[in-house]
Design a protein around this motif. Structure first.
Motif, PDB file in Angstrom:
ATOM      1  N   GLN A  65      -1.968  -0.641 -12.586  1.00  0.00           N
ATOM      2  CA  GLN A  65      -0.557  -1.008 -12.515  1.00  0.00           C
ATOM      3  C   GLN A  65      -0.380  -2.075 -11.436  1.00  0.00           C
ATOM      4  N   LEU A  66       0.355  -3.132 -11.765  1.00  0.00           N
ATOM      5  CA  LEU A  66       0.651  -4.170 -10.780  1.00  0.00           C
ATOM      6  C   LEU A  66       1.970  -3.868 -10.106  1.00  0.00           C
ATOM      7  N   GLY A  67       1.906  -3.680  -8.791  1.00  0.00           N
ATOM      8  CA  GLY A  67       3.107  -3.509  -7.985  1.00  0.00           C
ATOM      9  C   GLY A  67       3.423  -4.840  -7.335  1.00  0.00           C
ATOM     10  N   GLY A  68       3.805  -4.814  -6.078  1.00  0.00           N
ATOM     11  CA  GLY A  68       4.135  -6.040  -5.369  1.00  0.00           C
ATOM     12  C   GLY A  68       2.910  -6.883  -5.065  1.00  0.00           C
ATOM     13  N   VAL A  69       2.948  -8.135  -5.514  1.00  0.00           N
ATOM     14  CA  VAL A  69       1.911  -9.117  -5.211  1.00  0.00           C
ATOM     15  C   VAL A  69       2.650 -10.350  -4.702  1.00  0.00           C
ATOM     16  N   PRO A  70       2.513 -10.682  -3.406  1.00  0.00           N
ATOM     17  CA  PRO A  70       3.344 -11.735  -2.824  1.00  0.00           C
ATOM     18  C   PRO A  70       3.010 -13.144  -3.308  1.00  0.00           C
TER      19      PRO A  70
ATOM     20  N   LEU B 201       0.823  -1.217   0.000  1.00  0.00           N
ATOM     21  CA  LEU B 201       0.000   0.000   0.000  1.00  0.00           C
ATOM     22  C   LEU B 201       0.850   1.257   0.000  1.00  0.00           C
ATOM     23  N   VAL B 202       0.750   2.093   1.035  1.00  0.00           N
ATOM     24  CA  VAL B 202       1.468   3.367   1.051  1.00  0.00           C
ATOM     25  C   VAL B 202       2.874   3.132   1.587  1.00  0.00           C
ATOM     26  N   HIS B 203       3.867   3.337   0.722  1.00  0.00           N
ATOM     27  CA  HIS B 203       5.264   3.148   1.112  1.00  0.00           C
ATOM     28  C   HIS B 203       6.108   4.161   0.350  1.00  0.00           C
ATOM     29  N   GLY B 204       7.394   4.144   0.530  1.00  0.00           N
ATOM     30  CA  GLY B 204       8.283   5.144  -0.038  1.00  0.00           C
ATOM     31  C   GLY B 204       8.157   5.332  -1.535  1.00  0.00           C
ATOM     32  N   GLN B 205       8.117   4.252  -2.283  1.00  0.00           N
ATOM     33  CA  GLN B 205       8.025   4.356  -3.742  1.00  0.00           C
ATOM     34  C   GLN B 205       6.733   5.069  -4.160  1.00  0.00           C
TER      35      GLN B 205
ATOM     36  N   GLU C 139     -14.087  16.457  -5.074  1.00  0.00           N
ATOM     37  CA  GLU C 139     -14.069  17.542  -6.047  1.00  0.00           C
ATOM     38  C   GLU C 139     -12.639  18.006  -6.292  1.00  0.00           C
ATOM     39  N   LYS C 140     -12.268  18.121  -7.520  1.00  0.00           N
ATOM     40  CA  LYS C 140     -10.998  18.712  -7.946  1.00  0.00           C
ATOM     41  C   LYS C 140      -9.751  18.045  -7.363  1.00  0.00           C
ATOM     42  N   SER C 141      -9.869  16.821  -6.911  1.00  0.00           N
ATOM     43  CA  SER C 141      -8.699  16.092  -6.413  1.00  0.00           C
ATOM     44  C   SER C 141      -8.022  15.352  -7.556  1.00  0.00           C
ATOM     45  N   LYS C 142      -6.716  15.115  -7.380  1.00  0.00           N
ATOM     46  CA  LYS C 142      -5.948  14.282  -8.300  1.00  0.00           C
ATOM     47  C   LYS C 142      -5.553  13.044  -7.500  1.00  0.00           C
ATOM     48  N   VAL C 143      -6.142  11.909  -7.833  1.00  0.00           N
ATOM     49  CA  VAL C 143      -6.147  10.733  -6.959  1.00  0.00           C
ATOM     50  C   VAL C 143      -5.327   9.569  -7.508  1.00  0.00           C
ATOM     51  N   LEU C 144      -4.616   8.925  -6.597  1.00  0.00           N
ATOM     52  CA  LEU C 144      -3.973   7.634  -6.845  1.00  0.00           C
ATOM     53  C   LEU C 144      -4.775   6.617  -6.035  1.00  0.00           C
ATOM     54  N   ILE C 145      -5.340   5.622  -6.696  1.00  0.00           N
ATOM     55  CA  ILE C 145      -6.107   4.571  -6.017  1.00  0.00           C
ATOM     56  C   ILE C 145      -5.199   3.385  -5.776  1.00  0.00           C
ATOM     57  N   LEU C 146      -5.188   2.888  -4.531  1.00  0.00           N
ATOM     58  CA  LEU C 146      -4.378   1.723  -4.166  1.00  0.00           C
ATOM     59  C   LEU C 146      -5.261   0.586  -3.665  1.00  0.00           C
ATOM     60  N   PHE C 147      -4.979  -0.595  -4.160  1.00  0.00           N
ATOM     61  CA  PHE C 147      -5.608  -1.826  -3.675  1.00  0.00           C
ATOM     62  C   PHE C 147      -4.519  -2.716  -3.101  1.00  0.00           C
ATOM     63  N   LYS C 148      -4.833  -3.428  -2.029  1.00  0.00           N
ATOM     64  CA  LYS C 148      -3.867  -4.345  -1.421  1.00  0.00           C
ATOM     65  C   LYS C 148      -3.761  -5.642  -2.214  1.00  0.00           C
ATOM     66  N   ASP C 149      -4.853  -6.006  -2.892  1.00  0.00           N
ATOM     67  CA  ASP C 149      -4.842  -7.266  -3.635  1.00  0.00           C
ATOM     68  C   ASP C 149      -5.687  -7.170  -4.903  1.00  0.00           C
TER      69      ASP C 149
ATOM     70  N   ASP D  67      -7.954  -9.284  -5.975  1.00  0.00           N
ATOM     71  CA  ASP D  67      -9.350  -9.650  -5.777  1.00  0.00           C
ATOM     72  C   ASP D  67     -10.211  -8.427  -5.453  1.00  0.00           C
ATOM     73  N   THR D  68      -9.705  -7.539  -4.594  1.00  0.00           N
ATOM     74  CA  THR D  68     -10.458  -6.334  -4.244  1.00  0.00           C
ATOM     75  C   THR D  68     -10.585  -5.422  -5.458  1.00  0.00           C
ATOM     76  N   CYS D  69      -9.519  -5.263  -6.186  1.00  0.00           N
ATOM     77  CA  CYS D  69      -9.545  -4.438  -7.402  1.00  0.00           C
ATOM     78  C   CYS D  69     -10.585  -4.991  -8.378  1.00  0.00           C
ATOM     79  N   TYR D  70     -10.548  -6.280  -8.589  1.00  0.00           N
ATOM     80  CA  TYR D  70     -11.484  -6.917  -9.515  1.00  0.00           C
ATOM     81  C   TYR D  70     -12.930  -6.745  -9.047  1.00  0.00           C
ATOM     82  N   ALA D  71     -13.161  -6.914  -7.750  1.00  0.00           N
ATOM     83  CA  ALA D  71     -14.517  -6.753  -7.202  1.00  0.00           C
ATOM     84  C   ALA D  71     -15.034  -5.337  -7.424  1.00  0.00           C
ATOM     85  N   MET D  72     -14.163  -4.352  -7.261  1.00  0.00           N
ATOM     86  CA  MET D  72     -14.578  -2.963  -7.461  1.00  0.00           C
ATOM     87  C   MET D  72     -14.884  -2.687  -8.939  1.00  0.00           C
ATOM     88  N   ILE D  73     -14.096  -3.264  -9.837  1.00  0.00           N
ATOM     89  CA  ILE D  73     -14.367  -3.103 -11.266  1.00  0.00           C
ATOM     90  C   ILE D  73     -15.695  -3.763 -11.621  1.00  0.00           C
TER      91      ILE D  73
END
Length: 122
Positions: A102-107, A13-17, A74-84, A86-92
């Motif tokens: 974008q796929l980041g780290g998936v253990p 999720l939220v980390h240095g990169q 309103e007027k935000s510039k957003v980065l959406i993060l999913f932990k996994d 499955d959650t991303c797919y469910a939301m879609i």
């Protein structure tokens, strides 16, 4: 309506990169974390508050409502993060329209196979 600058799946999720690279590269002023567990943890909300960018954590249910209302603000510039994935797919499947993810780290877990150095899919 917020402008979705990037959507990413990353179990960390939220980390240095995310804060140093992606928020700057995508000109983001808000991170939206969608995860049922994280959204209920006050401790993690306190940690994310120190990220230097607004971080909001929502359950899938609340995220769906906010998406339908105004795409997370309103007027935000957003980065959406999913932990996994499955959650991303469910939301879609639930109606969240995302141009790309974008796929980041998936253990590695269970019968997942490596598709990249830090990404395992099953």
């Amino acid at each position: 309506m917020a402008e979705i600058k990037m959507t990413r799946v990353d179990f960390r999720l939220v980390h240095g990169q995310i804060v140093v690279k992606w928020c700057k590269a995508c000109d983001v002023d808000k991170i939206v974390v969608i995860d049922d567990v994280v959204s209920s943890e006050d401790f993690m909300s306190q940690i994310y508050a120190s990220a230097g960018v607004v971080v909001k954590s929502y359950s899938q249910e609340k995220a769906k409502r906010l998406w339908e209302k105004n795409r997370f603000g309103e007027k935000s510039k957003v980065l959406i993060l999913f932990k996994d994935i499955d959650t991303c797919y469910a939301m879609i499947k639930g109606g969240m329209e995302l141009k790309s993810v974008q796929l980041g780290g998936v253990p590695q877990m269970g019968d997942r196979r490596a598709v990249k150095r830090a990404g395992f899919l099953g």
